[in-house]
Design a protein around this motif. Structure first.
Motif, PDB file in Angstrom:
ATOM      1  N   ARG A 113       0.554  -1.028   0.072  1.00  0.00           N
ATOM      2  CA  ARG A 113      -0.220   0.080   0.132  1.00  0.00           C
ATOM      3  C   ARG A 113       0.837   1.205   0.039  1.00  0.00           C
ATOM      4  NH1 ARG A 113      -5.165  -0.757   1.027  1.00  0.00           N
ATOM      5  NH2 ARG A 113      -4.842  -2.634   2.183  1.00  0.00           N
ATOM      6  N   ARG A 114       2.233   1.130   0.264  1.00  0.00           N
ATOM      7  CA  ARG A 114       3.131   2.223   0.166  1.00  0.00           C
ATOM      8  C   ARG A 114       3.100   2.683  -1.318  1.00  0.00           C
ATOM      9  NH1 ARG A 114       8.165   1.227   4.376  1.00  0.00           N
ATOM     10  NH2 ARG A 114       6.842   1.220   6.270  1.00  0.00           N
ATOM     11  N   ASN A 115       3.013   2.008  -2.345  1.00  0.00           N
ATOM     12  CA  ASN A 115       3.083   2.398  -3.509  1.00  0.00           C
ATOM     13  C   ASN A 115       1.893   3.389  -3.715  1.00  0.00           C
ATOM     14  OD1 ASN A 115       2.563   2.153  -6.504  1.00  0.00           O
ATOM     15  ND2 ASN A 115       4.532   0.947  -6.494  1.00  0.00           N
ATOM     16  N   PRO A 116       1.925   4.512  -4.496  1.00  0.00           N
ATOM     17  CA  PRO A 116       0.994   5.434  -4.679  1.00  0.00           C
ATOM     18  C   PRO A 116      -0.267   4.930  -5.453  1.00  0.00           C
ATOM     19  CG  PRO A 116       3.122   6.633  -5.149  1.00  0.00           C
ATOM     20  CD  PRO A 116       3.477   5.069  -4.757  1.00  0.00           C
ATOM     21  N   SER A 117      -0.121   3.956  -6.234  1.00  0.00           N
ATOM     22  CA  SER A 117      -0.932   3.343  -6.922  1.00  0.00           C
ATOM     23  C   SER A 117      -1.909   2.173  -6.291  1.00  0.00           C
ATOM     24  CB  SER A 117      -0.519   2.662  -8.268  1.00  0.00           C
ATOM     25  OG  SER A 117       0.342   1.353  -7.797  1.00  0.00           O
ATOM     26  N   MET A 118      -1.402   1.980  -5.081  1.00  0.00           N
ATOM     27  CA  MET A 118      -2.225   0.816  -4.359  1.00  0.00           C
ATOM     28  C   MET A 118      -2.650   1.784  -3.072  1.00  0.00           C
ATOM     29  SD  MET A 118      -2.275  -1.923  -5.463  1.00  0.00           S
ATOM     30  CE  MET A 118      -2.491  -1.594  -7.215  1.00  0.00           C
ATOM     31  N   ARG A 119      -2.737   2.950  -2.710  1.00  0.00           N
ATOM     32  CA  ARG A 119      -3.186   3.509  -1.634  1.00  0.00           C
ATOM     33  C   ARG A 119      -4.805   3.511  -1.713  1.00  0.00           C
ATOM     34  NH1 ARG A 119       0.849   8.857  -1.758  1.00  0.00           N
ATOM     35  NH2 ARG A 119       2.516   7.771  -1.077  1.00  0.00           N
ATOM     36  N   ASP A 120      -5.557   3.353  -2.625  1.00  0.00           N
ATOM     37  CA  ASP A 120      -6.724   3.309  -2.445  1.00  0.00           C
ATOM     38  C   ASP A 120      -7.427   2.019  -2.645  1.00  0.00           C
ATOM     39  OD1 ASP A 120      -6.982   5.952  -2.315  1.00  0.00           O
ATOM     40  OD2 ASP A 120      -6.996   6.331  -4.394  1.00  0.00           O
ATOM     41  N   ALA A 121      -6.581   0.942  -2.528  1.00  0.00           N
ATOM     42  CA  ALA A 121      -6.913  -0.436  -2.612  1.00  0.00           C
ATOM     43  C   ALA A 121      -7.702  -1.097  -1.328  1.00  0.00           C
ATOM     44  CB  ALA A 121      -5.703  -1.280  -2.459  1.00  0.00           C
TER      45      ALA A 121
END
Length: 476
Positions: A113-121
């Motif tokens: 989730r630290r990856n910006p693309s995964m913050r809304d997962a």
């Protein structure tokens, strides 16, 4: 029954709760056990008679273990054990497996989730067919098709879903069961298949960074897989190495760690019954005699060199990982400048974080495309990228169902050391110095049959202040 265990039972009895033995053990060994117990009881959703480990609340930020500082035996900072298994909590029950995988998923999903693309997962149960979805899950099944597509089942604590991936040319997916990944894509109308339309996301390694440095130019020396007791143990070269440590060999004397550190990354002896027909390859057939001979050799190392010995799959400990330190029956014969650790272990050497893992799980990674035993650095990168030292459960690496996952790479180290494959390697990767020193054993008949070519009699020296390195080859 200990005083703390009695206190736990009395506290629960006052509240008319009967604990399971596993819960009492878990709470008594937890650094804030009673606080955790109070939170868990307060969160119960109704009257209870029995209380088990599964009723405990999940800790968002579990307390890291307290570092263990070894006695100072020379004029350098003592060895500090930052993280290792101290006591096995494995009871083989279902809840232990659940706790192990919950800890793995919670930790690794947070890193994904630290990856910006995964913050809304969100959870898999909340995927929407009308929107672009981000999902994080643990791989449960992998099925590859001839057209280059791969169907994967991922799961989180409450749900599972099929996802479809397409492998890009020159960029293999190299998926492993039980690793945690993040994906983005669109659901089909039935809501049972997610078509992934962007690269998969693995746990975050962090930005490239400078390694921590010691205040003084202390030398740390790394070796592995001595295999004393084997008929192919390179005794002459080993004795030359010991003489070199004492300053008696005119060869790169500036790299002698005196004072300094020596780390032995597992398989110090050859053991017994480690592979079919091993007894025919042994020069010492009794494992305790192997350790006795090793202690006499190690005793010749200057006391100013603080030495670490961790176990490997040939040592006299359980084969399941994580492995506890060597037993007291072995340790009692060694000197005060020796530190015996678990496998794996996170060490602090003069401020430098050194993650040591013997490397049995490298046997599992050779199944991935383009990975081979003669290139251990590529396999070590895969472990770092997954933030886990043994990603696959139930393969060639037996894993103990402990209450927490001791094989997680919770902190990115400055130095990452493995052994096991008897192949030499050194490389810097994303700010981490990776090392595999090789072995002190020539090729056995079994290794020849398996196509296994050792690279023996080398050590790697690291200046902990400058991070300069020197490969020391004692084949002369």
């Amino acid at each position: 029954m200990t005083v703390k265990e009695k206190e736990i039972i009395d506290w629960l009895s006052e509240r008319k709760l009967m604990p399971s033995p596993e819960l009492v053990t878990h709470i008594s060994n937890h650094p804030d056990g009673l606080v955790l117990l109070e939170k868990s009881v307060a969160s119960l959703d109704g009257p209870r008679l029995f209380l088990s480990v599964s009723d405990l609340v999940v800790e968002e930020n579990p307390q890291p273990p307290k570092p263990i500082s070894r006695p100072k035996v020379s004029d350098i900072p003592p060895i500090i054990i930052e993280r290792q298994i101290d006591k096995s909590m494995s009871d083989g029950k279902l809840q232990s497996f659940v706790s192990l995988f919950n800890d793995r998923f919670t930790t690794l999903s947070r890193l994904v989730r630290r990856n910006p693309s995964m913050r809304d997962a969100g959870p898999l149960s909340a995927l929407n067919p009308d929107e672009e979805n981000q999902a994080i899950g643990m791989i449960a099944e992998i099925q590859s098709y001839p057209n280059g597509r791969t169907k994967v089942v991922i799961e989180d604590p409450d749900n599972r879903i099929n996802i479809m991936l397409k492998e890009e040319e020159g960029n293999p997916l190299n998926l492993l069961n039980d690793e945690v990944i993040g994906v983005s894509g669109k659901l089909n109308r039935q809501g049972n298949l997610l078509y992934v339309n962007s690269p998969i996301v693995r746990p975050h390694l962090g930005r490239y960074r400078e390694a921590a440095r010691s205040e003084e130019p202390y030398i740390a020396l790394f070796i592995s897989d001595i295999h004393l007791g084997s008929g192919t143990f390179k005794e002459n070269e080993w004795n030359k190495f010991i003489s070199w440590l004492n300053g008696d060999v005119d060869y790169h004397k500036e790299w002698i760690p005196d004072p300094g550190y020596l780390v032995i990354a597992g398989d110090a002896v050859d053991g017994i019954d480690s592979y079919p027909g091993q007894e025919e390859d042994l020069s010492i057939t009794d494992v305790w005699e192997q350790y006795s001979t090793l202690s006499k050799s190690i005793s010749k190392i200057p006391n100013t060199i603080q030495t670490v010995i961790m176990p490997g799959n040939h040592d006299a400990v359980r084969l399941m990982e994580p492995q506890l330190p060597l037993p007291d029956k072995v340790i009692k014969d060694f000197g005060d400048n020796l530190t015996f650790t678990a496998n794996p272990v996170l060490l602090n050497l003069a401020g430098v974080q050194v993650l040591c893992y013997h490397g049995k799980s490298l046997d599992d990674l050779v199944s991935l495309r383009d990975l081979t035993y003669d290139n251990p650095m590529s396999m070590m990168k895969e472990l770092l990228n997954r933030r886990h030292m043994a990603p696959i459960y139930g393969a060639k690496t037996p894993l103990a169902p402990e209450k927490q996952d001791h094989m997680l790479i919770r902190e990115v180290p400055d130095i990452f050391v493995t052994g096991h494959v008897h192949s030499f390697g050194i490389e810097r990767y994303n700010g981490v110095l990776m090392l595999n020193p090789g072995t002190w054993q020539a090729q056995t008949d079994y290794q020849k049959m398996m196509g296994f070519q050792p690279q023996p009699c080398r050590a790697v020296a690291v200046n902990l202040q400058t991070f300069d390195t020197q490969v020391l080859d004692f084949n002369f």
